[in-house]
Design a protein around this motif. Structure first.
Motif, short mmCIF file in Angstrom:
data_model
loop_
_atom_site.label_atom_id
_atom_site.label_comp_id
_atom_site.label_asym_id
_atom_site.label_seq_id
_atom_site.Cartn_x
_atom_site.Cartn_y
_atom_site.Cartn_z
N GLY A 51 -0.05 -9.35 -68.43
CA GLY A 51 -0.38 -9.64 -67.04
C GLY A 51 0.82 -9.80 -66.13
N GLU A 52 1.93 -10.31 -66.65
CA GLU A 52 3.14 -10.52 -65.84
C GLU A 52 4.13 -9.37 -65.97
N HIS A 53 3.77 -8.36 -66.74
CA HIS A 53 4.65 -7.20 -66.96
C HIS A 53 6.02 -7.63 -67.48
N ALA A 54 5.97 -8.44 -68.52
CA ALA A 54 7.20 -9.02 -69.07
C ALA A 54 8.13 -7.95 -69.61
N THR A 55 9.42 -8.19 -69.43
CA THR A 55 10.45 -7.31 -70.00
C THR A 55 11.04 -7.90 -71.27
N LEU A 56 10.91 -9.23 -71.43
CA LEU A 56 11.45 -9.90 -72.62
C LEU A 56 10.45 -10.95 -73.10
N PHE A 57 10.28 -11.05 -74.43
CA PHE A 57 9.60 -12.19 -75.01
C PHE A 57 10.60 -12.89 -75.92
N GLU A 58 10.63 -14.22 -75.86
CA GLU A 58 11.59 -14.98 -76.66
C GLU A 58 10.85 -16.02 -77.48
N GLY A 59 11.08 -16.02 -78.81
CA GLY A 59 10.37 -16.96 -79.64
C GLY A 59 10.94 -17.08 -81.03
N VAL A 60 10.23 -17.81 -81.87
CA VAL A 60 10.61 -18.01 -83.26
C VAL A 60 9.66 -17.23 -84.14
N ASP A 70 -3.34 -12.38 -84.26
CA ASP A 70 -4.34 -12.60 -83.21
C ASP A 70 -5.21 -11.37 -83.04
N PRO A 71 -6.53 -11.54 -82.85
CA PRO A 71 -7.43 -10.40 -82.68
C PRO A 71 -7.06 -9.50 -81.51
N GLY A 72 -6.37 -10.04 -80.51
CA GLY A 72 -6.02 -9.23 -79.35
C GLY A 72 -4.74 -8.44 -79.47
N PHE A 73 -4.03 -8.59 -80.58
CA PHE A 73 -2.72 -7.95 -80.69
C PHE A 73 -2.81 -6.43 -80.61
N ASP A 74 -3.78 -5.84 -81.29
CA ASP A 74 -3.86 -4.38 -81.37
C ASP A 74 -4.21 -3.71 -80.05
N THR A 75 -4.74 -4.46 -79.10
CA THR A 75 -5.09 -3.86 -77.82
C THR A 75 -4.23 -4.36 -76.66
N ALA A 76 -3.37 -5.33 -76.91
CA ALA A 76 -2.52 -5.87 -75.84
C ALA A 76 -1.53 -4.80 -75.36
N ASP A 77 -1.30 -4.75 -74.07
CA ASP A 77 -0.34 -3.80 -73.50
C ASP A 77 1.04 -4.45 -73.50
N LEU A 78 1.91 -3.98 -74.40
CA LEU A 78 3.26 -4.51 -74.52
C LEU A 78 4.29 -3.51 -74.00
N SER A 79 3.83 -2.54 -73.23
CA SER A 79 4.68 -1.40 -72.86
C SER A 79 5.80 -1.76 -71.88
N THR A 80 5.69 -2.91 -71.19
CA THR A 80 6.75 -3.26 -70.24
C THR A 80 7.94 -3.94 -70.91
N LEU A 81 7.78 -4.36 -72.16
CA LEU A 81 8.88 -5.03 -72.85
C LEU A 81 10.05 -4.06 -73.05
N ARG A 82 11.25 -4.53 -72.79
CA ARG A 82 12.46 -3.76 -73.09
C ARG A 82 13.17 -4.30 -74.32
N ALA A 83 12.86 -5.54 -74.69
CA ALA A 83 13.47 -6.17 -75.87
C ALA A 83 12.71 -7.46 -76.16
N ALA A 84 13.01 -8.03 -77.31
CA ALA A 84 12.47 -9.34 -77.70
C ALA A 84 13.55 -10.06 -78.48
N THR A 85 13.56 -11.38 -78.42
CA THR A 85 14.53 -12.14 -79.21
C THR A 85 13.78 -13.00 -80.21
N ILE A 86 14.43 -13.24 -81.33
CA ILE A 86 13.81 -14.04 -82.39
C ILE A 86 14.89 -14.85 -83.09
N GLY A 87 14.67 -16.14 -83.20
CA GLY A 87 15.65 -17.00 -83.84
C GLY A 87 14.98 -18.18 -84.50
N GLY A 88 15.75 -18.95 -85.22
CA GLY A 88 15.22 -20.16 -85.85
C GLY A 88 15.10 -20.05 -87.34
#
Length: 519
Positions: free
Chosen positions: A250-259, A269-287
């Motif tokens: 919904g926010e047309h995110a370019t980055l998701f940051e999480g663990v 999540d049941p919605g993962f396969d249909t979620a539109d993730l096309s605006t992401l340019r990268a993601a970070t993962i740590g922890g």
């Protein structure tokens, strides 16, 4: 320049740009700058300025972010507190650092109320949200009233801190005894944000979705490095996988940051396969470590760089990460941030280098390293060598390209029949099973072997998983001494407020969904 200059810097360049979105609240850089000025004025009016300590104890909120920057603008030292702390734990932290003011959320009011008499240094309590008799701290001022009272008064001057001046005291979640307050310098906090923004290629066009707590250094850097670049932060109060996916779309995110746990939950999540993730340019993962198979599933839907990283409270955030445009090295935590020295030392703590590819302790030296532990010169001397190397307590190795790989926490290592077993290695294998949503591995005392590994597994939704399936899955991928000797099915795993697994609490879990012992 210190981190207290981040908002003025951004507001001067992008005054009307949306900087922060929390729920239905959308604030520009001008809004954040003006409101944090008002917090600074209010604190100074109450005699809290240079050197005074102000604590923050609440869930993610726009008020939390405004208060954080207001504290810095007042010249005070910020003390971000883990929202999961109990009353006695909170009382210890506030007393230990001599906190003079506390900003807190309504949900934490009862906890704060219970310890007020134990913290004589605490003169001001400010509560976010509306005050009501059933959920308010005695004598507290509401955040709205604090802003209104000071909004008309200009901030006459901002502090000009020196690079080595104390900026923040962040308490570590120690496994035994009381936590230690890691002192961060102005230089360390600002430089970590700047170097992170550089390595991740952050720009004014970035829209970052995260549920990482602002009180955690990873969350702090994710938020403030984005502000430094003039981007927009979509901040979740707390993480839920469906809401995270909705916000990315919904926010047309370019980055998701999480663990890793957040990614695992989104994948399940049941919605993962249909979620539109096309605006992401990268993601970070740590922890913690993340199973390669899970990473591959994420990148099937979002084929963009996943920037694995590593950091700690004692560094004000990241110590290593990947550069966004560099070739990927899956499984690695990346390379040292510019200007930071990182090397592998002997596990026994002696001096010297460990050859490329061999396990040792990760050591760090440079401008990001903590000034020491507040009031604990003994702990400081134990953690930092005379020539400035910080002992991280992480077992790692480095390859010939300078990329580092975390093996596990030194204190989490399980010694079974004389063999060193690393829980993270077992977790990577079990986490790849398609019917496993989350997994954590801990040690359990054993009269014969000293310790044995126990796997605590959260099955994926609708999975028909049996404990024997986990044992069999490990058989072809792990040496006999590494395989878990017990599998316990659970509904949830103990985590910190940032979503990081708390292995020391695994033994408290009840195996109400099945236990099997391997032979």
């Amino acid at each position: 320049m210190g981190p207290g200059e981040i908002l003025p810097y951004a507001a001067a360049r992008h005054p009307d740009k949306i900087a922060l979105v929390v729920g239905h609240t959308r604030l520009t850089y001008r809004d954040l700058d003006r409101m944090s000025d008002a917090v600074a004025v209010a604190l100074r009016t109450r005699g809290i300025g240079a050197g005074g300590v102000c604590s923050l104890y609440g869930q993610n909120s726009w008020e939390w972010i405004v208060a954080y920057h207001g504290i810095l603008k007042a010249g005070a030292v910020v003390n971000p507190v883990n929202v999961m702390l109990t009353g006695p734990e909170l009382a210890f932290v506030l007393t230990d650092c001599g906190s003079g003011a506390l900003f807190t959320g309504g949900a934490q009011a009862a906890t704060v109320e219970s310890i007020l008499a134990e913290v004589p240094s605490l003169e001001t309590v400010c509560q976010f949200g509306d005050l009501d008799d059933s959920a308010s701290v005695t004598g507290a001022i509401s955040f709205a009233d604090l802003l209104a009272a000071a909004a008309s008064e200009p901030l006459d001057s901002r502090p000009r801190p020196q690079p080595e001046d104390l900026c923040s005291i962040g308490y570590t979640s120690g496994t035994t005894g009381h936590p230690k307050g890691a002192m961060q310098s102005q230089q360390s906090v600002l430089l970590n944000c700047a170097l992170t923004a550089t390595m991740h290629g952050r720009t004014t066009d970035d829209i970052v979705v995260t549920a990482l707590p602002g009180a955690h250094v990873y969350g702090n850097v994710a938020i403030n490095s984005t502000f430094l670049a003039g981007g927009t932060v979509i901040l979740m109060e707390r993480f839920t996988p469906g809401e995270a996916l909705r916000l990315i779309e919904g926010e047309h995110a370019t980055l998701f940051e999480g663990v890793p746990a957040m990614y695992s939950m989104m994948l399940a999540d049941p919605g993962f396969d249909t979620a539109d993730l096309s605006t992401l340019r990268a993601a970070t993962i740590g922890g913690q470590t993340f199973a390669p198979e899970l990473l591959a599933r994420w990148q099937k839907r979002a084929p963009v760089p996943v920037l694995e990283l590593w950091g700690m409270t004692e560094l004000s955030g990241l110590g290593t990460t990947h550069a966004v445009h560099a070739p990927p090295v899956p499984g690695s935590i990346g390379v040292a941030l510019p200007g930071l020295e990182v090397r592998i030392g002997p596990i026994d703590g002696t001096s010297g280098e460990v050859p490329i590819g061999e396990h040792g302790e990760l050591l760090v030296r440079g401008p990001l390293v903590t000034l020491g532990y507040y009031g604990r010169p003994d702990a400081t001397a134990e953690a930092i060598t005379d020539d400035g190397w910080l002992h991280t307590g992480d077992v790692a190795y480095v390859d010939h390209t300078g990329h580092f790989f975390i093996v596990d926490r030194l204190k989490d290592m399980i010694v079974t029949a004389g063999y060193n077993v690393y829980p993270a290695e077992i977790e990577r294998v079990i986490g790849a099973h398609p019917d496993v949503a989350l997994v954590a591995v801990g040690g359990r005392p054993d009269p014969v072997k000293g310790e044995v590994a126990v796997a605590y597994v959260v099955p994926a939704p609708q999975a028909q998983l049996q404990p024997e399936d986990i044992i069999e899955h490990c058989r072809g991928q792990l040496a006999a001494y590494k395989r878990p000797r017990e599998v316990v099915f659970v509904d949830a795993l103990p985590t910190t407020s940032s979503g990081k697994l708390m292995r020391r609490k695994l033994g408290e879990l009840d195996g109400d969904r099945g236990i099997v012992r391997a032979r």
